[in-house]
Design an enzyme around this catalytic site. Structure first.
Site, PDB file in Angstrom:
ATOM      1  N   GLN A   1       0.847  -1.196   0.000  1.00 61.42           N
ATOM      2  CA  GLN A   1       0.000   0.000   0.000  1.00 61.42           C
ATOM      3  C   GLN A   1       0.881   1.242   0.000  1.00 61.42           C
ATOM      4  O   GLN A   1       0.377   2.360  -0.076  1.00 61.42           O
ATOM      5  CB  GLN A   1      -0.870   0.024   1.264  1.00 61.42           C
ATOM      6  N   ASN A   2       2.178   1.038   0.123  1.00 63.50           N
ATOM      7  CA  ASN A   2       3.086   2.179   0.266  1.00 63.50           C
ATOM      8  C   ASN A   2       3.391   2.823  -1.083  1.00 63.50           C
ATOM      9  O   ASN A   2       3.479   2.136  -2.099  1.00 63.50           O
ATOM     10  CB  ASN A   2       4.391   1.737   0.932  1.00 63.50           C
ATOM     11  N   VAL A   3       3.581   4.128  -1.027  1.00 62.19           N
ATOM     12  CA  VAL A   3       3.893   4.866  -2.250  1.00 62.19           C
ATOM     13  C   VAL A   3       5.343   5.348  -2.224  1.00 62.19           C
ATOM     14  O   VAL A   3       5.755   6.111  -3.097  1.00 62.19           O
ATOM     15  CB  VAL A   3       2.921   6.075  -2.423  1.00 62.19           C
ATOM     16  N   ASP A   4       6.111   4.894  -1.205  1.00 68.14           N
ATOM     17  CA  ASP A   4       7.445   5.464  -1.003  1.00 68.14           C
ATOM     18  C   ASP A   4       8.528   4.896  -1.919  1.00 68.14           C
ATOM     19  O   ASP A   4       9.623   5.458  -2.019  1.00 68.14           O
ATOM     20  CB  ASP A   4       7.867   5.354   0.472  1.00 68.14           C
TER      21      ASP A   4
ATOM     22  N   CYS B   1       2.300  19.283 -17.498  1.00 69.06           N
ATOM     23  CA  CYS B   1       2.595  18.386 -18.611  1.00 69.06           C
ATOM     24  C   CYS B   1       3.045  19.254 -19.794  1.00 69.06           C
ATOM     25  O   CYS B   1       2.632  20.423 -19.881  1.00 69.06           O
ATOM     26  CB  CYS B   1       1.294  17.650 -18.951  1.00 69.06           C
TER      27      CYS B   1
ATOM     28  N   HIS C   1      -1.558   1.564  -4.208  1.00 68.41           N
ATOM     29  CA  HIS C   1      -1.923   2.973  -4.063  1.00 68.41           C
ATOM     30  C   HIS C   1      -1.043   3.908  -4.895  1.00 68.41           C
ATOM     31  O   HIS C   1      -1.022   5.106  -4.661  1.00 68.41           O
ATOM     32  CB  HIS C   1      -1.890   3.376  -2.582  1.00 68.41           C
TER      33      HIS C   1
ATOM     34  N   ASN D   1       3.318  -6.549  13.420  1.00 67.15           N
ATOM     35  CA  ASN D   1       2.928  -5.179  13.735  1.00 67.15           C
ATOM     36  C   ASN D   1       3.441  -4.858  15.135  1.00 67.15           C
ATOM     37  O   ASN D   1       3.756  -5.767  15.899  1.00 67.15           O
ATOM     38  CB  ASN D   1       1.398  -5.018  13.669  1.00 67.15           C
TER      39      ASN D   1
ATOM     40  N   THR E   1       0.540  -2.818   8.671  1.00 74.80           N
ATOM     41  CA  THR E   1      -0.640  -2.071   8.205  1.00 74.80           C
ATOM     42  C   THR E   1      -1.693  -2.063   9.298  1.00 74.80           C
ATOM     43  O   THR E   1      -1.865  -3.044  10.017  1.00 74.80           O
ATOM     44  CB  THR E   1      -1.202  -2.637   6.879  1.00 74.80           C
TER      45      THR E   1
ATOM     46  N   CYS F   1       1.792  19.306 -22.477  1.00 76.41           N
ATOM     47  CA  CYS F   1       0.560  19.766 -23.145  1.00 76.41           C
ATOM     48  C   CYS F   1      -0.032  20.991 -22.454  1.00 76.41           C
ATOM     49  O   CYS F   1      -0.998  21.575 -22.932  1.00 76.41           O
ATOM     50  CB  CYS F   1      -0.477  18.637 -23.215  1.00 76.41           C
TER      51      CYS F   1
HETATM   52  P1  OAD Z   1      -1.223   3.249   8.872  1.00 71.36           P
HETATM   53  O1  OAD Z   1      -0.488   4.491   9.264  1.00 71.36           O
HETATM   54  O2  OAD Z   1      -2.694   3.262   8.920  1.00 71.36           O
HETATM   55  O3  OAD Z   1      -0.771   2.039   9.795  1.00 71.36           O
HETATM   56  C1  OAD Z   1       0.581   1.753  10.033  1.00 71.36           C
HETATM   57  C2  OAD Z   1       0.631   0.481  10.837  1.00 71.36           C
HETATM   58  O4  OAD Z   1       1.997   0.159  11.032  1.00 71.36           O
HETATM   59  C3  OAD Z   1      -0.008   0.571  12.229  1.00 71.36           C
HETATM   60  O5  OAD Z   1      -0.819  -0.564  12.448  1.00 71.36           O
HETATM   61  C4  OAD Z   1       1.188   0.577  13.177  1.00 71.36           C
HETATM   62  O6  OAD Z   1       0.887  -0.071  14.415  1.00 71.36           O
HETATM   63  C5  OAD Z   1       2.182  -0.233  12.380  1.00 71.36           C
HETATM   64  N1  OAD Z   1       3.594   0.041  12.694  1.00 71.36           N
HETATM   65  C6  OAD Z   1       4.151   1.216  13.083  1.00 71.36           C
HETATM   66  N2  OAD Z   1       5.471   1.083  13.242  1.00 71.36           N
HETATM   67  C7  OAD Z   1       5.776  -0.212  12.941  1.00 71.36           C
HETATM   68  C8  OAD Z   1       6.973  -0.977  12.901  1.00 71.36           C
HETATM   69  N3  OAD Z   1       8.157  -0.428  13.208  1.00 71.36           N
HETATM   70  N4  OAD Z   1       6.904  -2.279  12.559  1.00 71.36           N
HETATM   71  C9  OAD Z   1       5.695  -2.847  12.234  1.00 71.36           C
HETATM   72  N5  OAD Z   1       4.530  -2.186  12.244  1.00 71.36           N
HETATM   73  C10 OAD Z   1       4.566  -0.880  12.596  1.00 71.36           C
HETATM   74  O7  OAD Z   1      -0.666   2.829   7.435  1.00 71.36           O
HETATM   75  P2  OAD Z   1      -1.313   1.831   6.370  1.00 71.36           P
HETATM   76  O8  OAD Z   1      -1.962   0.686   7.021  1.00 71.36           O
HETATM   77  O9  OAD Z   1      -0.261   1.578   5.363  1.00 71.36           O
HETATM   78  O10 OAD Z   1      -3.741   5.142   1.606  1.00 71.36           O
HETATM   79  O11 OAD Z   1      -2.411   2.768   5.752  1.00 71.36           O
HETATM   80  C11 OAD Z   1      -3.155   2.287   4.697  1.00 71.36           C
HETATM   81  C12 OAD Z   1      -3.482   3.382   3.731  1.00 71.36           C
HETATM   82  O12 OAD Z   1      -4.105   4.454   4.414  1.00 71.36           O
HETATM   83  C13 OAD Z   1      -2.258   4.050   3.108  1.00 71.36           C
HETATM   84  O13 OAD Z   1      -1.764   3.360   1.984  1.00 71.36           O
HETATM   85  C14 OAD Z   1      -2.803   5.359   2.686  1.00 71.36           C
HETATM   86  C15 OAD Z   1      -3.491   5.693   3.987  1.00 71.36           C
HETATM   87  O14 OAD Z   1      -4.411   6.663   3.979  1.00 71.36           O
HETATM   88  C16 OAD Z   1      -3.849   6.023   0.617  1.00 71.36           C
HETATM   89  O15 OAD Z   1      -3.146   7.020   0.564  1.00 71.36           O
HETATM   90  C17 OAD Z   1      -4.882   5.669  -0.410  1.00 71.36           C
END
Ligand code: OAD
Length: 242
Positions: free
Chosen positions: A91-94, A138, A109, A203, A178, A140
């Site tokens: 889900q990461n964009v990095d 762009c 994403h 997590n 996540t 264009c």
């Molecule tokens: P979140 O910020 O919602 O969740 C990050 C998760 O990583 C949490 O459950 C933390 O407990 C966990 N975490 C933090 N540090 C950690 C570590 N060192 N090791 C393991 N886990 C750790 O991020 P996402 O779940 O990626 O979407 O969010 C999902 C989507 O929501 C993103 O892709 C983005 C966001 O809005 C869009 O931009 C469409």
């Protein structure tokens, strides 16, 4: 622990990049100025103020450019080398998976490192940090937008369907860092679970996925994932030897 070196899928979220220094979305550090991601990552925010949205993306690109992939990203590169049927969904964009060396990554994403013409839909890769002009345009003449999925937008259908296929046929799904609250990505672990796969969650805290995961490994991904992989590979080797 199962030891099938076959049909493994990994789903990653912002937590895998936390130890690289990339702020997660739902943590305190996810704020830029006073804005929450939900205030900026939307089509209406972009319509209202494209320069503001691009300044946020420019800040994120600068921040990520200074970060390095960590041991968890590198473990997934190793897994891709060792496991024949291996799919990494993020889900990461990095872009840190690719910088670590992962070759095949399904980006649900989108990416901070691509932009798309708002008129022609043409997608270009762009790694300039900082951006030379904000908002970028762009050739264009139309505005470019980040090639990411914003709240209220659909995920790229071919990427999502490839992710569904992989998850439906996997035997083991690792879910790393996540919060499991943003759909449709959050439905992937449920799908794997219902299809009979073993689900292992990594997590620092419990999430909605923990309720049905077969195993929950609490701890920072950069420590827990390499440790889990070392144990997994040695169990797989000793099985092959017998
Ligand atoms: P979140 O910020 O919602 O969740 C990050 C998760 O990583 C949490 O459950 C933390 O407990 C966990 N975490 C933090 N540090 C950690 C570590 N060192 N090791 C393991 N886990 C750790 O991020 P996402 O779940 O990626 O979407 O969010 C999902 C989507 O929501 C993103 O892709 C983005 C966001 O809005 C869009 O931009 C469409």
């Amino acid at each position: 622990m199962g030891t099938n070196l076959d049909k493994v899928v990994v789903l990653t979220g912002a937590g895998i990049s936390a130890e690289s220094g990339v702020p997660t979305f739902r943590g305190e550090a996810g704020l830029w100025r006073t804005y929450r991601p939900e205030d900026l990552a939307t089509p209406s925010a972009f319509r209202r103020d494209p320069a503001l949205v691009w300044e946020w993306y420019n800040w994120r690109r600068e921040l990520v450019a200074r970060c390095e992939p960590n041991a968890a990203h590198r473990t997934l590169v190793e897994m891709e080398r060792h496991i024949e049927d291996f799919v990494l969904i993020t889900q990461n964009v990095d872009g840190l998976h690719q910088r670590a060396g992962s070759r095949r990554v399904l980006e649900l994403h989108g990416s901070l490192w691509r932009m798309r013409c708002t008129v022609e839909d043409r997608v270009v890769e762009d790694h300039q940090v900082p951006l030379p002009s904000i908002p970028p345009r762009c050739p264009c003449g139309a505005l470019m937008r980040p090639d990411v999925v914003w709240f209220g937008e659909s995920l790229p259908s071919e990427v999502l369907s490839a992710a569904h296929d992989a998850v439906r046929r996997c035997r083991l799904l690792l879910v790393v860092g996540t919060s499991g609250v943003v759909y449709p990505a959050a439905a992937l672990p449920q799908l794997a679970h219902h299809a009979g796969a073993r689900v292992v969650e990594f997590n620092v805290e419990r999430t909605p996925i923990s309720a049905y995961a077969d195993e929950v490994i609490l701890g920072p991904a950069a420590v827990a994932l390499p440790r889990w992989w070392a144990a997994f590979i040695s169990a797989a080797k000793s099985l092959t030897a017998t």
